[in-house]
Design an enzyme around this catalytic site. Structure first.
Site, mmCIF file in Angstrom:
data_model
loop_
_atom_site.group_PDB
_atom_site.id
_atom_site.type_symbol
_atom_site.label_atom_id
_atom_site.label_comp_id
_atom_site.label_asym_id
_atom_site.label_seq_id
_atom_site.Cartn_x
_atom_site.Cartn_y
_atom_site.Cartn_z
ATOM 1 N N PRO A 60 32.319 60.441 -44.539
ATOM 2 C CA PRO A 60 32.053 60.074 -45.941
ATOM 3 C C PRO A 60 33.122 59.124 -46.500
ATOM 4 C CG PRO A 60 32.568 62.426 -45.750
ATOM 5 C CD PRO A 60 32.571 61.867 -44.367
ATOM 6 N N GLU A 63 35.967 70.003 -41.532
ATOM 7 C CA GLU A 63 36.586 69.406 -42.717
ATOM 8 C C GLU A 63 37.065 67.988 -42.446
ATOM 9 O OE1 GLU A 63 36.618 70.891 -45.818
ATOM 10 O OE2 GLU A 63 35.323 72.252 -44.713
ATOM 11 N N ARG A 93 16.568 48.999 -34.286
ATOM 12 C CA ARG A 93 15.478 48.147 -34.790
ATOM 13 C C ARG A 93 15.844 46.664 -34.748
ATOM 14 N NH1 ARG A 93 11.407 50.352 -37.333
ATOM 15 N NH2 ARG A 93 11.159 48.610 -38.752
ATOM 16 N N ASP A 99 10.595 43.746 -43.187
ATOM 17 C CA ASP A 99 11.074 45.047 -43.684
ATOM 18 C C ASP A 99 11.865 44.905 -44.974
ATOM 19 O OD1 ASP A 99 9.953 46.636 -41.828
ATOM 20 O OD2 ASP A 99 11.757 46.909 -40.622
HETATM 21 N N1 ADE Z 1 29.668 62.972 -42.712
HETATM 22 C C1 ADE Z 1 29.547 63.698 -43.840
HETATM 23 N N2 ADE Z 1 28.995 62.983 -44.830
HETATM 24 C C2 ADE Z 1 28.754 61.740 -44.330
HETATM 25 C C3 ADE Z 1 28.207 60.551 -44.865
HETATM 26 N N3 ADE Z 1 27.797 60.481 -46.123
HETATM 27 N N4 ADE Z 1 28.123 59.486 -44.071
HETATM 28 C C4 ADE Z 1 28.561 59.543 -42.795
HETATM 29 N N5 ADE Z 1 29.092 60.637 -42.224
HETATM 30 C C5 ADE Z 1 29.192 61.740 -42.987
#
Ligand code: ADE
Length: 246
Positions: free
Chosen positions: A88, A115, A152, A166
């Site tokens: 994230p 985590e 793709r 697309d």
């Molecule tokens: N792992 C946890 N959340 C994620 C996300 N939003 N994008 C990529 N990997 C992740």
């Protein structure tokens, strides 16, 4: 192209290479997708891949050794790798990132979990990628999204024409699609699509794409440099609106 995905849930990720156009491309050997289990790259009896964080705090951290072992195994087997870690905290994954990744010969995707991942893994990571501003329970779904979208763009996986058409390929949303029946419970297919006039159909589709983009993604519409066909479609659309209003 070869995509390698390293995960602690290989069965979960495996479905990405089993269905639809990607499944077909793997069968036809246009694309190779290999899934590696981090636990096969541990050396202890319990195949442990995580440990407590130094400094305390909640949750577990993925240990660095299995990442480095997977990396060494893949680079010895296939040569040069481009390495992605799902996280994230990564930069946002989109079509242009996907297109550039599709040019790599060997793409290794590490699925993060728990985590976090030991920071030293960053030594063997070229790019951290996030698929959106939310937290998944693990990187597997993100890796599957990345694998699907990148595939793709690999030549012969999808018809080139449909990739171009697309949504977002050219920052324009897709036009609406219809199939039979022409009249479904009183809901009719736009007459123009039944007319057989291909030039008009193209104008209509371009105009519908522009209309959708303006309504749903004004941020994209405002930035757009209109092509000649798009200008023609906009004028055609405005004429249609005027004729219908009269
Ligand atoms: N792992 C946890 N959340 C994620 C996300 N939003 N994008 C990529 N990997 C992740």
């Amino acid at each position: 192209m070869r995509i390698l995905i390293a995960t602690i849930f290989p069965e979960f990720v495996a479905s990405v290479r089993e269905y639809g156009v990607i499944g077909q491309a793997v069968k036809n050997e246009v694309l190779q997708i290999e899934i590696l289990n981090f636990r096969d790259f541990t050396e202890d009896k319990h195949r442990v891949v995580d440990d407590y964080p130094y400094g305390g705090g909640p949750g577990m951290v993925m240990k660095p050794e299995p990442f480095f072992r997977v990396y060494n195994y893949c680079s010895e087997k296939y040569g040069g790798l481009f390495t992605v870690l799902t996280s994230p905290q990564g930069i946002r994954f989109d079509n242009s990132v996907a297109k550039s990744l599709s040019q790599k010969e060997n793409l290794l995707i590490f699925c993060g979990r728990y985590e976090g991942v030991d920071e030293r893994v960053s030594k063997i990571v070229d790019l951290e990628l996030s698929i959106g501003d939310y937290v998944l329970s693990g990187g597997e779904l993100a890796a599957m999204v990345i694998c699907d979208v990148v595939s793709r763009f690999v030549p012969k996986v999808v018809e080139e024409e449909s990739v171009k058409r697309d949504s977002f390929y050219s920052d324009l949303l897709d036009y609406p699609h219809y199939t039979r029946p022409a009249d479904f419970n009183g809901m009719k297919v736009p007459e123009i699509l039944l007319s057989g006039d291909h030039e008009k159909i193209e104008l209509y589709r371009t105009a519908e794409s522009l209309k959708r983009t303006a309504l749903r993604r004004p941020d994209l519409f405002i930035k757009r440099q209109f092509s000649e066909q798009e200008k023609k479609a906009l004028i055609w659309l405005i004429r249609e609106l005027k004729d219908n209003a009269e």
